[in-house]
Design a protein around this motif. Structure first.
Motif, PDB file in Angstrom:
ATOM      1  N   LYS B  96       2.958  26.319 -63.735  1.00  9.14           N
ATOM      2  CA  LYS B  96       2.928  26.839 -62.360  1.00  9.14           C
ATOM      3  C   LYS B  96       1.567  26.718 -61.693  1.00  9.14           C
ATOM      4  N   THR B 314      12.849  29.713 -64.126  1.00 10.70           N
ATOM      5  CA  THR B 314      11.536  30.377 -64.106  1.00 10.70           C
ATOM      6  C   THR B 314      10.883  30.325 -62.727  1.00 10.70           C
ATOM      7  N   LEU B 315      11.566  29.673 -61.767  1.00 13.49           N
ATOM      8  CA  LEU B 315      10.969  29.497 -60.435  1.00 13.49           C
ATOM      9  C   LEU B 315      10.457  30.804 -59.839  1.00 13.49           C
ATOM     10  N   LEU B 316      11.277  31.835 -59.887  1.00 14.55           N
ATOM     11  CA  LEU B 316      10.908  33.096 -59.239  1.00 14.55           C
ATOM     12  C   LEU B 316      10.299  34.109 -60.207  1.00 14.55           C
ATOM     13  N   ASP B 318       7.537  35.966 -62.256  1.00 15.28           N
ATOM     14  CA  ASP B 318       6.101  36.262 -62.150  1.00 15.28           C
ATOM     15  C   ASP B 318       5.527  36.152 -60.742  1.00 15.28           C
ATOM     16  N   VAL B 319       6.400  36.150 -59.723  1.00 10.62           N
ATOM     17  CA  VAL B 319       5.875  36.388 -58.377  1.00 10.62           C
ATOM     18  C   VAL B 319       5.345  37.832 -58.343  1.00 10.62           C
TER      19      VAL B 319
END
Lengths: 335, 323
Positions: B96, B314-316, B318-319
């Motif tokens: 990321k 995993t895109l969203l 740990d925002v």
């Protein structure tokens, strides 16, 4: 402190609710510190940090240079290294001075690092017009912050919310902006003495109603409530919702209300164009289009800087009369 | 200051690791195997190695867009680094962050940074946390001559000096703010001159000499640890490669002669010459260091290339921290 003989709930003005929230947050955790311009010796220009330096000492209540970007960087670096900073940004308008640290560092560090960084930093700041402080000391810029993934934003509308949302912000393991309104500082309200936390991301139904929904933030909650009381005389039974947290937004409570009432108006003090009202209106039409009896309305400030002169500032600001007129227009259209 | 044999080997090893890591990374970028843009540290190795030899894993650093060298010198794992540059799930940031946000919180490496002068305020905050906790750790902010013109740098420097924070502000003056020569972006020759304006010592050292950097950083770090506050340490250095990649984007902003002159002062060649002359190493021993690092790099590249892409799920993640 002497106990009152009756069991009447204690009342505090908004400003002292902020102070109590700060004091109890500092008392609860040694890793919490408060830093900002004139928050220590002077007790902040608004007075809400008065007494905290004497109580907690200069290690934990810190006057900073007038360096907003540096102060915000202090919050980023110190929180990434295990502390829980409360950073005071005197006026929300000053965010232009520190937007890189907010936008590119504070908001993104956790995500960019693949979840390996945690930034439990709280930023307290003062928004709002109505005090003749002109274009650079009166803005409501919450939409800027809500547009940035990684930030949370709360807007306390009452003394109870000011303390409870502040305590939640400090306990949260993310960057949270607590956006106060300077026009509410003297407002009294019930505030329990013990520490309490208001859950982030959960709206408050301030006034239940059956055939119209107003979603209002910050000081506009009170203008909306006033309008609702007057509209009741015309048979319009308004439900007033205060999102409390505007990022993340409690869409569910809003949508459920509109499905029940079939009409909605969003009210905020920020300029209408690109404001939160646009986002909330879009969500309502996406999620509850078939339930709507009229287009969703928005009341906000016109697309102009905040004027200084009382004559123009009054015209600029949304108020109960403007809300009432817009509700009646929407209802009339439906009828 | 007597430099031990161990320190010389340590400096040399860190520099060789940076050089080989970057040369290979550059080739991978220019052959389009690694996506995006890399800002390579080749030429400036003496600075990262000289400073980092004075730091523990608990000491923090903030880095720049040219950040691989700092992480390598801080002890970064080649496998996790290459995997991150490849954008794979096994990378330091799960893919990321990439080159410009590579980081290792366990090594106190608080990130490369895509914003010029993004690091100094964060390092100042880390130094504040060190002083607050009384843990004896030091933070170092790396930044360039270009960043020294940013307000963020000034604010961080002033706050660190005012509060006597355990911070070293390490300016890697490579003579160019991106493509603009120093003389066209500031009216001073030594960025260290600015130190007097903050009330801290300003020190200039030869950034092409790892021992000189080591010694200057030793004093700056010791001063910070003693609680005497920050130092502005300026290391005069040069990037052998272009602003981006090895060959860059073909802009004409410096002469080949200038590059050749600086390459004569290659810090790795210089320390090897010194180590052989003073008799602490043989040419064969030093060549063996290069060989070992080449194997380390080759294995890590293979690991990165073979690693899986991150899953779309995993895109969203740990925002936000949901704990």
């Amino acid at each position: 402190m002497t106990q009152a003989p009756t069991s009447e709930p204690r009342k505090l003005p908004y400003i002292l609710a902020i102070t109590e929230g700060l004091r109890q947050s500092l008392a609860a955790d040694e890793n919490v510190f408060l830093a900002g311009e004139d928050v220590a010796g002077a007790g902040s220009v608004f007075g809400y940090t008065r007494g905290l330096l004497a109580e907690f000492g200069a290690k934990r209540v810190i006057d900073t240079p007038i360096s907003e970007e540096g102060i915000m960087g202090l919050g980023v670096g110190a929180s990434a290294c295990g502390l829980r900073p409360i950073i005071d940004l005197m006026f929300m308008d000053f965010i232009g001075e520190c937007m890189d640290e907010v936008l590119n560092q504070m908001a993104k560090m956790r995500y960019m690092f693949g979840g390996k960084a945690t930034l439990p930093v709280t930023v307290t700041t003062m928004s709002g017009a109505g005090m003749n402080l002109a274009a650079q000391h009166s803005q409501s810029l919450e939409a800027w912050l809500c547009h940035v993934p990684g930030l949370k934003v709360v807007m306390p509308s009452t003394p109870y919310d000011a303390k409870g949302l502040l305590i939640s912000a400090v306990r949260d393991n993310n960057p949270v902006f607590v956006v106060f309104h300077k026009g509410l500082l003297g407002m009294p309200g019930e505030v329990p003495e013990e520490p309490y936390a208001i859950p982030l991301g959960k709206a408050n139904i301030v006034r239940p109603g059956s055939n119209f929904t107003i979603i209002a933030t910050s000081k506009m909650v009170h203008e909306a409530t006033k309008a609702a009381a007057e509209l009741a005389e015309d048979g319009i039974d308004v439900e007033v919702i205060d999102p409390r947290t505007v990022q993340p937004l409690d869409s569910e409570t809003i949508i459920n209300s509109v499905k029940k009432t079939h009409r909605a108006l969003i009210v905020h003090e920020a300029v209408r164009f690109g404001g939160l009202g646009a986002e909330i209106a879009a969500q309502i039409q996406e999620e509850a289009f078939d339930f709507l009896d009229a287009p969703v309305g928005r009341v906000g400030a016109p697309f102009s800087p905040v004027p200084f002169t009382p004559a123009l500032e009054k015209a600029y600001l949304p108020n109960a009369d403007k809300i009432k007129a817009e509700v009646k227009r929407i209802v009339g259209r439906a009828g | 200051m007597d430099i031990s044999k161990e320190t010389l080997f340590d400096l040399h090893h860190r520099m060789v690791r940076i050089r080989i890591f970057e040369e290979e990374a550059g080739k991978l970028m220019e052959s389009a195997k690694i996506p995006g843009a890399l800002h390579l540290y080749v030429g400036e190795e003496a600075v990262a190695a000289g400073v980092m030899c004075n730091l523990s894993d608990q000491d923090q650093i903030t880095s720049t867009h040219r950040g691989h060298g700092h992480l390598v010198a801080k002890g970064g794992d080649f496998k996790k680094m290459y995997a991150e540059l490849y954008g794979r799930s096994t990378g330091y940031c799960g893919g990321k962050g990439g080159s410009m946000h590579i980081s290792d919180m366990d090594l106190g490496m608080l990130g490369a940074n895509g914003i010029v002068a993004g690091g100094p305020p964060i390092a100042m905050g880390a130094a504040f946390a060190n002083k607050y906790k009384g843990n004896g750790n030091v933070a170092v902010a790396f930044f360039g001559d270009g960043a020294s013109n940013e307000g963020a740098f000034h604010e961080a420097a002033n706050m660190a000096a005012t509060w006597k924070l355990p911070l070293v502000l390490c300016c890697e003056n490579n003579g160019y703010g991106e493509f603009t020569p120093q003389a066209n972006h500031q009216a001073i020759k030594d960025v260290a001159d600015r130190a007097v304006g903050y009330g801290m010592p300003g020190v200039v050292c030869d950034g092409m000499d790892a021992v000189a950097v080591y010694e200057a950083a030793h004093e700056a770090v010791a001063r910070a640890r003693r609680g005497e506050g920050p130092t502005l340490l300026e290391c005069k250095t040069y990037r052998f490669f272009d602003h981006v990649g090895i060959r860059g984007i073909g802009l004409s902003y410096r002469s080949d002669d200038e590059v050749m002159e600086w390459k004569k002062r290659d810090a790795i060649q210089a320390i090897e010459k010194r180590m052989i002359e003073v008799g602490v190493a043989t040419a064969e021993e030093l060549a063996a260091v290069h060989d070992r690092v080449k194997i380390e790099a080759a294995e890590a590249i293979a690991f990165g290339e073979a690693s899986p892409w991150p899953d779309e799920s995993t895109l969203l993640k740990d925002v936000y921290n949901n704990d």
